[in-house]
Design a protein around this motif. Structure first.
Motif, mmCIF file in Angstrom:
data_model
loop_
_atom_site.group_PDB
_atom_site.id
_atom_site.type_symbol
_atom_site.label_atom_id
_atom_site.label_comp_id
_atom_site.label_asym_id
_atom_site.label_seq_id
_atom_site.Cartn_x
_atom_site.Cartn_y
_atom_site.Cartn_z
ATOM 1 N N ALA A 1 1.058 -1.126 0.083
ATOM 2 C CA ALA A 1 -0.035 0.031 0.076
ATOM 3 C C ALA A 1 0.951 1.342 0.016
ATOM 4 C CB ALA A 1 -0.963 -0.045 1.334
ATOM 5 N N ALA A 2 1.918 1.419 0.775
ATOM 6 C CA ALA A 2 2.836 2.395 0.855
ATOM 7 C C ALA A 2 3.564 2.540 -0.387
ATOM 8 C CB ALA A 2 3.825 2.030 2.192
ATOM 9 N N ALA A 3 4.020 1.715 -1.044
ATOM 10 C CA ALA A 3 4.682 1.726 -2.387
ATOM 11 C C ALA A 3 3.789 2.327 -3.420
ATOM 12 C CB ALA A 3 5.229 0.395 -2.778
ATOM 13 N N LYS A 4 2.603 1.757 -3.555
ATOM 14 C CA LYS A 4 1.510 2.051 -4.426
ATOM 15 C C LYS A 4 1.423 3.615 -4.466
ATOM 16 C CE LYS A 4 -2.969 1.260 -6.348
ATOM 17 N NZ LYS A 4 -4.043 0.289 -6.747
ATOM 18 N N LEU A 5 1.181 3.998 -3.115
ATOM 19 C CA LEU A 5 0.813 5.602 -3.030
ATOM 20 C C LEU A 5 1.909 6.508 -3.256
ATOM 21 C CD1 LEU A 5 -1.056 7.510 -1.369
ATOM 22 C CD2 LEU A 5 0.036 7.125 0.636
ATOM 23 N N LEU A 6 3.294 5.671 -3.144
ATOM 24 C CA LEU A 6 4.550 6.519 -3.366
ATOM 25 C C LEU A 6 4.983 6.465 -4.976
ATOM 26 C CD1 LEU A 6 6.398 5.677 -0.293
ATOM 27 C CD2 LEU A 6 5.418 7.974 -0.646
ATOM 28 N N GLY A 7 3.994 5.717 -5.592
ATOM 29 C CA GLY A 7 4.102 5.368 -7.100
ATOM 30 C C GLY A 7 5.372 4.540 -7.318
ATOM 31 N N GLU A 8 5.790 3.654 -6.417
ATOM 32 C CA GLU A 8 6.989 2.864 -6.491
ATOM 33 C C GLU A 8 6.252 1.588 -6.564
ATOM 34 O OE1 GLU A 8 9.938 5.530 -4.060
ATOM 35 O OE2 GLU A 8 9.035 3.533 -3.138
ATOM 36 N N ASN A 9 7.228 0.276 -6.891
ATOM 37 C CA ASN A 9 6.672 -1.062 -6.951
ATOM 38 C C ASN A 9 7.463 -1.746 -6.069
ATOM 39 O OD1 ASN A 9 6.678 -3.796 -7.745
ATOM 40 N ND2 ASN A 9 6.871 -3.417 -9.983
ATOM 41 N N VAL A 10 6.866 -2.444 -5.208
ATOM 42 C CA VAL A 10 7.208 -3.123 -3.806
ATOM 43 C C VAL A 10 7.928 -4.182 -4.123
ATOM 44 C CG1 VAL A 10 5.174 -4.883 -3.429
ATOM 45 C CG2 VAL A 10 6.377 -3.725 -1.497
ATOM 46 N N ASP A 11 7.975 -4.632 -5.540
ATOM 47 C CA ASP A 11 8.573 -6.021 -6.053
ATOM 48 C C ASP A 11 9.999 -5.578 -6.529
ATOM 49 O OD1 ASP A 11 6.531 -7.982 -5.093
ATOM 50 O OD2 ASP A 11 5.489 -7.271 -6.939
ATOM 51 N N ARG A 12 10.232 -4.262 -6.555
ATOM 52 C CA ARG A 12 11.594 -3.788 -7.064
ATOM 53 C C ARG A 12 12.249 -3.231 -6.009
ATOM 54 N NH1 ARG A 12 9.162 -3.063 -12.681
ATOM 55 N NH2 ARG A 12 9.391 -5.172 -13.562
ATOM 56 N N GLU A 13 13.735 -2.822 -6.370
ATOM 57 C CA GLU A 13 14.264 -2.059 -5.546
ATOM 58 C C GLU A 13 13.914 -0.659 -5.136
ATOM 59 O OE1 GLU A 13 17.035 -2.978 -3.779
ATOM 60 O OE2 GLU A 13 16.967 -5.109 -4.482
ATOM 61 N N PRO A 14 13.849 -0.062 -4.160
ATOM 62 C CA PRO A 14 14.547 -0.346 -3.001
ATOM 63 C C PRO A 14 13.671 -1.169 -1.940
ATOM 64 C CG PRO A 14 13.757 1.807 -2.877
ATOM 65 C CD PRO A 14 13.234 1.311 -4.123
ATOM 66 N N TRP A 15 12.681 -1.552 -2.400
ATOM 67 C CA TRP A 15 11.688 -2.432 -1.511
ATOM 68 C C TRP A 15 11.898 -3.643 -1.360
ATOM 69 C CZ3 TRP A 15 7.703 -0.187 1.184
ATOM 70 C CH2 TRP A 15 7.314 1.311 1.067
ATOM 71 N N ASN A 16 12.457 -4.384 -2.375
ATOM 72 C CA ASN A 16 12.686 -5.677 -2.200
ATOM 73 C C ASN A 16 14.060 -6.224 -2.739
ATOM 74 O OD1 ASN A 16 12.069 -8.412 -1.706
ATOM 75 N ND2 ASN A 16 10.175 -8.581 -2.962
#
Length: 73
Positions: free
Chosen positions: A58-73
């Motif tokens: 949810a946080a990544a989506k709100l920030l326009g990022e992909n949780v399955d990619r760096e730096p998230w994962n």
């Protein structure tokens, strides 16, 4: 895969930034993110891994990022 433990509408930009900091800057596991969120904002989920993953998604989506990619994962 969403587990329906988090309503994305309840995540504020400030919360998303904090979740991102835990996961990306402090290298928290999904369980650790869940526990930190529970400690800070209160929830019944504790350190549930699925809750932590959903918070990060949810946080990544709100920030326009992909949780399955760096730096998230």
């Amino acid at each position: 895969m969403a587990h329906n433990t988090v309503d994305p509408a309840t995540i504020t930009p400030e919360m998303a930034a904090q979740i991102r900091a835990w996961r990306c800057d402090e290298d928290y596991s999904w369980r650790a993110v869940a526990q930190a969120a529970t400690d800070l904002w209160g929830s019944d989920w504790g350190s549930n891994q699925l809750y932590g993953e959903d918070l990060c998604r949810a946080a990544a989506k709100l920030l326009g990022e992909n949780v399955d990619r760096e730096p998230w994962n």
